[in-house]
Design a protein around this motif. Structure first.
Motif: not given
Length: 95
Positions: A22, A24, A46-47
């Motif tokens: 994902t 951002s 995201e991570n």
């Protein structure tokens, strides 16, 4: 990420990195004077695990005939003062 083709858009970056997780945000840096890409950009994911996976997969990969340089951004830190280029135009008209 660096060495981007000058035609790369924010959406291109987001789609490329989106294959690994994902995204951002994805931003291609543009020259303020010309409006043309500066050939590098920033992507936030995201991570960390997805980001690391994208870095490993994309670093050195060909994109538009250019070999991408992908790594984790680091804070800029202190820079030495700039030298040269002191002052502006000193010319004039002499009679």
């Amino acid at each position: 990420m660096g060495n981007l083709p000058y035609s790369t858009t924010n959406d291109d970056l987001a789609n490329t990195f989106g294959e690994f997780g994902t995204v951002s945000s994805a931003t291609v840096m543009m020259d303020k004077m010309t409006g043309r890409s500066r050939g590098f950009g920033f992507v936030e994911m995201e991570n960390d695990a997805e980001a690391e996976k994208a870095i490993d997969a994309l670093n050195g990969k060909d994109m538009g005939g250019r070999s991408l340089v992908v790594n984790e951004a680091r804070p800029m830190g202190e820079r030495p003062p700039r030298t040269g280029g002191h002052g502006g135009f000193r010319g004039g008209y002499r009679q």
